[in-house]
Design a protein around this motif. Structure first.
Motif, PDB file in Angstrom:
ATOM      1  N   PHE B 211     -12.915   7.946  14.725  1.00 47.91           N
ATOM      2  CA  PHE B 211     -13.046   9.163  14.583  1.00 47.91           C
ATOM      3  C   PHE B 211     -12.149  10.061  15.216  1.00 47.91           C
ATOM      4  N   THR B 212     -11.966   9.704  16.684  1.00 53.00           N
ATOM      5  CA  THR B 212     -10.978  10.449  17.478  1.00 53.00           C
ATOM      6  C   THR B 212      -9.543  10.002  17.451  1.00 53.00           C
ATOM      7  N   GLY B 213      -9.422   8.655  17.388  1.00 59.03           N
ATOM      8  CA  GLY B 213      -8.022   8.165  17.605  1.00 59.03           C
ATOM      9  C   GLY B 213      -7.275   8.324  16.298  1.00 59.03           C
ATOM     10  N   ALA B 214      -8.020   7.903  15.155  1.00 57.42           N
ATOM     11  CA  ALA B 214      -7.181   7.707  14.161  1.00 57.42           C
ATOM     12  C   ALA B 214      -6.703   8.967  13.260  1.00 57.42           C
ATOM     13  N   PRO B 215      -5.939   9.332  12.274  1.00 60.23           N
ATOM     14  CA  PRO B 215      -5.768  10.540  11.658  1.00 60.23           C
ATOM     15  C   PRO B 215      -7.178  10.865  10.948  1.00 60.23           C
ATOM     16  N   GLY B 216      -7.229  12.136  10.880  1.00 63.41           N
ATOM     17  CA  GLY B 216      -8.543  12.595  10.396  1.00 63.41           C
ATOM     18  C   GLY B 216      -8.902  12.001   8.958  1.00 63.41           C
ATOM     19  N   ALA B 217      -7.889  12.006   8.376  1.00 59.51           N
ATOM     20  CA  ALA B 217      -7.766  11.668   6.830  1.00 59.51           C
ATOM     21  C   ALA B 217      -8.236  10.089   6.658  1.00 59.51           C
ATOM     22  N   ALA B 218      -7.962   9.121   7.737  1.00 61.27           N
ATOM     23  CA  ALA B 218      -7.980   7.961   7.575  1.00 61.27           C
ATOM     24  C   ALA B 218      -9.713   7.781   8.022  1.00 61.27           C
ATOM     25  N   ALA B 219      -9.909   8.485   9.241  1.00 64.39           N
ATOM     26  CA  ALA B 219     -11.508   8.455   9.461  1.00 64.39           C
ATOM     27  C   ALA B 219     -12.245   8.978   8.700  1.00 64.39           C
ATOM     28  N   ALA B 220     -11.856  10.140   7.555  1.00 63.61           N
ATOM     29  CA  ALA B 220     -12.965  10.461   6.602  1.00 63.61           C
ATOM     30  C   ALA B 220     -13.074   9.582   5.584  1.00 63.61           C
ATOM     31  N   PHE B 221     -11.898   8.820   5.208  1.00 62.99           N
ATOM     32  CA  PHE B 221     -11.867   7.717   4.212  1.00 62.99           C
ATOM     33  C   PHE B 221     -13.005   6.496   4.788  1.00 62.99           C
ATOM     34  N   ALA B 222     -12.840   6.190   6.083  1.00 58.65           N
ATOM     35  CA  ALA B 222     -13.798   5.266   6.557  1.00 58.65           C
ATOM     36  C   ALA B 222     -15.225   5.733   6.605  1.00 58.65           C
ATOM     37  N   GLY B 223     -15.581   7.124   6.773  1.00 60.35           N
ATOM     38  CA  GLY B 223     -16.790   7.525   6.709  1.00 60.35           C
ATOM     39  C   GLY B 223     -17.250   7.901   5.484  1.00 60.35           C
ATOM     40  N   ALA B 224     -16.675   8.202   4.886  1.00 54.86           N
ATOM     41  CA  ALA B 224     -17.011   8.638   3.288  1.00 54.86           C
ATOM     42  C   ALA B 224     -16.992   7.827   2.057  1.00 54.86           C
ATOM     43  N   ALA B 225     -15.684   7.465   1.580  1.00 52.54           N
ATOM     44  CA  ALA B 225     -15.513   6.755   0.564  1.00 52.54           C
ATOM     45  C   ALA B 225     -15.786   5.341   0.840  1.00 52.54           C
ATOM     46  N   SER B 226     -15.524   4.622   1.768  1.00 56.01           N
ATOM     47  CA  SER B 226     -15.676   3.344   1.919  1.00 56.01           C
ATOM     48  C   SER B 226     -17.318   3.173   2.202  1.00 56.01           C
ATOM     49  N   LYS B 227     -18.167   4.000   2.810  1.00 53.92           N
ATOM     50  CA  LYS B 227     -19.356   3.719   2.969  1.00 53.92           C
ATOM     51  C   LYS B 227     -20.140   4.006   1.518  1.00 53.92           C
ATOM     52  N   VAL B 228     -19.770   5.080   0.693  1.00 53.61           N
ATOM     53  CA  VAL B 228     -20.144   4.964  -0.650  1.00 53.61           C
ATOM     54  C   VAL B 228     -20.229   3.634  -1.559  1.00 53.61           C
ATOM     55  N   ALA B 229     -18.918   3.033  -1.288  1.00 55.48           N
ATOM     56  CA  ALA B 229     -18.720   1.665  -1.749  1.00 55.48           C
ATOM     57  C   ALA B 229     -19.779   0.448  -1.230  1.00 55.48           C
ATOM     58  N   VAL B 230     -19.771   1.050   0.144  1.00 56.52           N
ATOM     59  CA  VAL B 230     -20.668  -0.413   0.799  1.00 56.52           C
ATOM     60  C   VAL B 230     -22.338  -0.040   0.434  1.00 56.52           C
ATOM     61  N   VAL B 231     -22.569   1.148   0.480  1.00 59.21           N
ATOM     62  CA  VAL B 231     -24.030   1.326   0.111  1.00 59.21           C
ATOM     63  C   VAL B 231     -24.314   1.082  -1.400  1.00 59.21           C
ATOM     64  N   THR B 232     -23.370   1.024  -2.241  1.00 60.92           N
ATOM     65  CA  THR B 232     -23.494   0.631  -3.592  1.00 60.92           C
ATOM     66  C   THR B 232     -23.817  -0.925  -3.472  1.00 60.92           C
TER      67      THR B 232
END
Lengths: 164, 447
Positions: B211-232
């Protein structure tokens, strides 16, 4: 007879794998790794899984070791680095060994419990090809996307840094 | 073999990724447009088929749940694309984002070991490349941590799948239900592999750095889109009836994640780092609901992660706008200088805190209801304590947003970011008033 050959190959593979992770010199480790992969292929052949054996030689002993060779070319192989690795190996083996033991435990338990033997997997080239180009075509395409992502990442990381 | 219409989103994302990659070196602007177009087209393709009859397939489920969550993954990907900065030496960011979204869509439909593994790995590898896009020290650290831990998680997952195959002779996930010893080990290893992607506590080490080192958009993908898929994927595996250790492990990870994630977030002054640690806590609430095995748990988990996604996207977008090392003091008075960014940040933080008239309030509500229904009193106590801690540190940030401050530096907000902030705020507020709009869709999607 083929059982004996398989057990012999598996023992050689195990011994080579242990040697591969305990050698301090990276080139020696790599050669033992190749030996381990090849004896594993021999194990497959002895068990009658010729296709798996051929794939093992082509992909693991071939392609993946070629990648390792590139890594070796960039690694520091000076005597000081060797001494450092020796010192690290002297104390740092316990936790990885514990992790391997933890993963190997269920395998041993499964052998003792005699779990249901998996349904006969298609082992021949043609039947595998039929699956890959039939119901698994999507998986093949997604795997190509995986390689594409890895390629873009590797190319990006390998880019020469611009001097400030 | 699923029908062509069912595969259309996957095809659109795949061809979009290749086209965007080819266009990137010469025409980076065009590559962004291609990526945006491919994501919108995939969203439309998924939305139009939302009510279509279920299809049968070996690898990918073609059911309402995969379409609904796939739609959320694509929309979150679109949100991340909106603030993916085109600076940096490489222009392949949009193509990588499309590949990661493709992995997410595959994962939402995964009913087979092969599709589960391919989806997870595609997300991981594309995200590693996205993390290291700036090629500076913090980004490289985030990327390498994610790569090494991700490889360990992938190995664990593969071992779990292999043990499941050894026990049942099948690679279909629905065959893994049972009580045998081998399956118990398989379930434990599967859980460890998936917990890494969800950032549950023993496997969360990559989150704050990402969240601090990576570009904000990449961190947002890791936190939002990827987690939606993993929760599914977790919801699908949960419905299989895995051995007892699955629920036990989920409950343990959940409790520790809620406690440690929120306690660590309490002490952070950096906006991105606070969001990183608190995302561990949020993943904990979801795992806690799923661990109870209550009838309403799957709907609660999916609702929670879908409401979490827009809030995280908006918050990280504003943090990225101000600068990568945004401290709490940088937020002072932002609502007076940039009304849209400030209002979106405030709405996002209020939603993350779980206060009323925001989507997050109903997210917490359905999670607590599931915990009560499942009679998981210890987890409920931890979740309430975690929410109280969360409300405290989120409101610290919210209070500063509205304080007047003389500040000359104005971050420029471009139209994709404005659209994202406006849409995220609207979603948070609408779902905060009418949660049934989404909850009904999710309940209809669950079997």
């Amino acid at each position: 007879m083929s059982d004996l050959a398989a057990i012999w190959c598996a023992s050689v593979a195990l011994a080579c794998a242990i040697l591969a992770v305990t050698r301090p010199a990276i080139v020696h480790a790599l050669i033992w790794l190749v030996a381990a992969l090849l004896s594993l292929a021999g194990c497959f052949f002895a068990l009658g899984a010729g296709f798996a054996g051929a794939v093992q030689i082509l992909i693991y002993a071939g392609a993946i070791v070629a990648v390792f060779v590139f890594v070796v070319m960039t690694a520091d192989a000076s005597p000081e680095a060797l001494a450092r690795e020796r010192a690290r190996l002297a104390q740092g083996w316990r936790r990885p060994a514990a992790a391997v033991g933890l993963v190997a435990l269920p395998l041993a338990l499964g052998l003792l419990a005699g779990g249901t033997s998996p349904a006969a997997a298609p082992d021949s080239g043609p039947s595998l090809g039929a699956i890959l180009f039939g119901p698994w075509a999507v998986a093949v395409e997604v795997a190509s996307g995986l390689l594409l992502a890895a390629l873009m990442g590797a190319r990006h990381l390998g880019r020469r840094r611009e001097e400030p | 073999m699923p029908s062509f219409a069912a595969l259309l989103p996957v095809i659109l994302l795949g061809t979009g990724a290749v086209t965007a990659m080819l266009a990137a070196p010469r025409l980076p602007g065009l590559a962004r447009w291609i990526a945006g177009f491919a994501l919108v087209a995939a969203c439309v393709a998924l939305a139009l088929r939302l009510g279509a009859p279920d299809g049968l397939s070996v690898l990918l489920a073609d059911d309402r749940m995969s379409r609904l969550t796939g739609l959320v993954v694509c929309l979150s990907g679109l949100g991340s694309l909106a603030f993916l900065r085109p600076d940096g030496p490489s222009k392949e960011g949009p193509a990588l984002l499309l590949l990661a979204t493709l992995g997410g869509v595959v994962l939402t439909g995964a009913v087979h070991a092969a599709s589960l593994f391919l989806g997870l790995e595609l997300i991981t590898l594309a995200l590693v490349a996205l993390f290291v896009l700036p090629l500076d020290r913090p980004a490289l650290e985030a990327g390498y941590k994610f790569l090494i831990l991700g490889a360990a998680a992938a190995a664990t997952l593969l071992m779990g799948l292999a043990l499941g195959h050894a026990a049942t002779g099948s690679l279909a996930l629905e065959a893994f239900g049972g009580r045998e010893a081998l399956l118990t080990f398989a379930a434990a290893l599967l859980l460890a592999g998936l917990a890494f992607k969800l950032a549950l506590v023993p496997f969360h080490m990559w989150t704050p750095d990402a969240f601090t080192g990576a570009p904000g958009a990449a961190a947002a993908f890791a936190g939002a889109a990827s987690k939606v898929a993993v929760v599914t994927a977790l919801v699908r595996l949960d419905a299989v009836g895995l051995p007892q250790v699955w629920a036990l492990g989920l409950g343990t990870f959940a409790g520790v994640s809620i406690l440690l994630g929120n306690l660590a977030a309490l002490r952070q002054d950096g906006v991105a780092r606070m969001l990183g640690y608190s995302s561990v806590g949020h993943a904990g609430y979801i795992a806690a609901a799923l661990a109870t095995g209550a009838a309403s748990a799957p709907a609660a988990a999916l609702f929670y992660i879908v409401t979490y996604a827009p809030a995280l996207l908006a918050a990280l977008c504003v943090a990225a706008l101000i600068g990568r090392a945004t401290r709490i003091s940088d937020l002072r008075g932002i609502v007076w200088r940039r009304p849209l960014a400030g209002a979106a940040m405030a709405a996002a933080l209020v939603s993350l805190a779980g206060l009323p008239v925001s989507a997050g309030f109903f997210g917490k509500y359905v999670i607590f209801t599931a915990l009560i229904e499942g009679r998981a009193w210890a987890l409920l106590a931890l979740a309430i304590a975690g929410s109280a801690l969360g409300a405290y540190y989120y409101l610290r940030f919210v209070a500063l947003i509205f304080r007047r401050a003389p500040d000359p530096a104005d971050p420029a907000v471009r139209w994709p970011e404005r659209t994202l902030l406006g849409a995220a705020t609207a979603i948070i507020l609408v779902l905060g008033i009418r949660p049934d709009l989404l909850l009904d869709q999710i309940r209809a999607a669950l079997p």
